[in-house]
Design a protein around this motif. Structure first.
Motif, short mmCIF file in Angstrom:
data_model
loop_
_atom_site.label_atom_id
_atom_site.label_comp_id
_atom_site.label_asym_id
_atom_site.label_seq_id
_atom_site.Cartn_x
_atom_site.Cartn_y
_atom_site.Cartn_z
N TYR A 154 0.88 -1.31 0.05
CA TYR A 154 0.04 -0.32 0.50
C TYR A 154 0.83 0.73 0.06
O TYR A 154 1.87 0.98 1.02
CB TYR A 154 -0.65 0.01 0.94
N LEU A 155 0.66 2.38 -0.99
CA LEU A 155 1.38 3.22 -0.65
C LEU A 155 0.25 4.44 -1.33
O LEU A 155 -0.47 4.17 -1.89
CB LEU A 155 2.09 3.35 -2.23
N ASN A 156 0.56 5.88 -0.20
CA ASN A 156 -0.37 6.50 -0.36
C ASN A 156 0.56 8.01 0.00
O ASN A 156 1.10 8.30 0.76
CB ASN A 156 -1.23 6.77 1.40
N VAL B 276 2.23 7.20 3.89
CA VAL B 276 2.39 5.79 4.25
C VAL B 276 3.01 4.97 3.02
O VAL B 276 2.61 4.91 1.85
CB VAL B 276 0.92 5.68 4.53
N ILE B 277 3.96 4.12 3.49
CA ILE B 277 4.50 3.66 3.03
C ILE B 277 4.03 1.77 3.82
O ILE B 277 4.32 1.63 4.87
CB ILE B 277 5.68 3.30 2.33
N VAL B 278 3.30 0.74 3.02
CA VAL B 278 3.26 -0.24 3.29
C VAL B 278 4.11 -1.19 2.71
O VAL B 278 3.72 -1.56 0.89
CB VAL B 278 2.17 -1.25 4.02
N LYS C 10 1.34 -6.75 8.82
CA LYS C 10 0.34 -6.79 9.71
C LYS C 10 0.82 -5.97 10.48
O LYS C 10 -0.23 -5.71 11.00
CB LYS C 10 1.82 -7.71 10.39
N GLN C 11 1.77 -4.50 10.32
CA GLN C 11 1.60 -3.93 11.56
C GLN C 11 0.70 -3.25 10.65
O GLN C 11 -0.49 -1.71 11.56
CB GLN C 11 3.28 -3.21 11.00
N TYR C 12 0.40 -2.71 9.45
CA TYR C 12 -0.80 -2.25 8.96
C TYR C 12 -2.14 -2.29 9.02
O TYR C 12 -2.27 -1.48 9.77
CB TYR C 12 -0.41 -1.30 7.28
N GLU C 13 -2.54 -3.42 9.60
CA GLU C 13 -3.59 -3.59 9.63
C GLU C 13 -4.06 -3.46 11.06
O GLU C 13 -4.46 -3.26 11.56
CB GLU C 13 -3.52 -6.46 9.32
N THR C 14 -2.86 -3.99 12.04
CA THR C 14 -2.90 -3.25 13.62
C THR C 14 -3.70 -2.57 12.86
O THR C 14 -3.95 -1.39 14.34
CB THR C 14 -1.75 -3.63 14.65
#
Length: 87
Positions: A20-22, A37-39, A77-81
């Motif tokens: 994911y990138l915003n 924001v970079i996932v 995983k951190q982004y889901e949290t």
């Protein structure tokens, strides 16, 4: 000199696998203040500091032309949290 959003996106996407990138231009379109924001799986096992240094190095020429730059970097995983806490 303003930085183009597409230039930032291309540099990031070419350097690491993106989940994911915003990228948000917070300067009302003048291209001098970005928040990203970079996932990415590539962040697994890296500290937040190491991730930020990596992105800063990757975008050093672009960042040098900006007034302000902020970043948040997550593993999937951190982004889901993070998203769960935000809702």
């Amino acid at each position: 000199m303003p930085i183009n959003l597409e230039v930032l996106e291309l540099a990031i996407r070419n350097a690491l696998p993106i989940t994911y990138l915003n990228i948000e231009d917070q300067s009302s379109g003048c291209g001098e203040n970005y928040s990203i924001v970079i996932v990415s799986e590539a962040f697994e096992g890296k500290t937040t500091l190491a991730r930020h240094r990596w992105i800063n190095e990757l975008l050093k020429n672009e960042i040098a032309q900006m007034h302000a730059f902020s970043q948040k970097t997550f593993t999937p995983k951190q982004y889901e949290t993070y998203l769960a806490k935000m809702s």
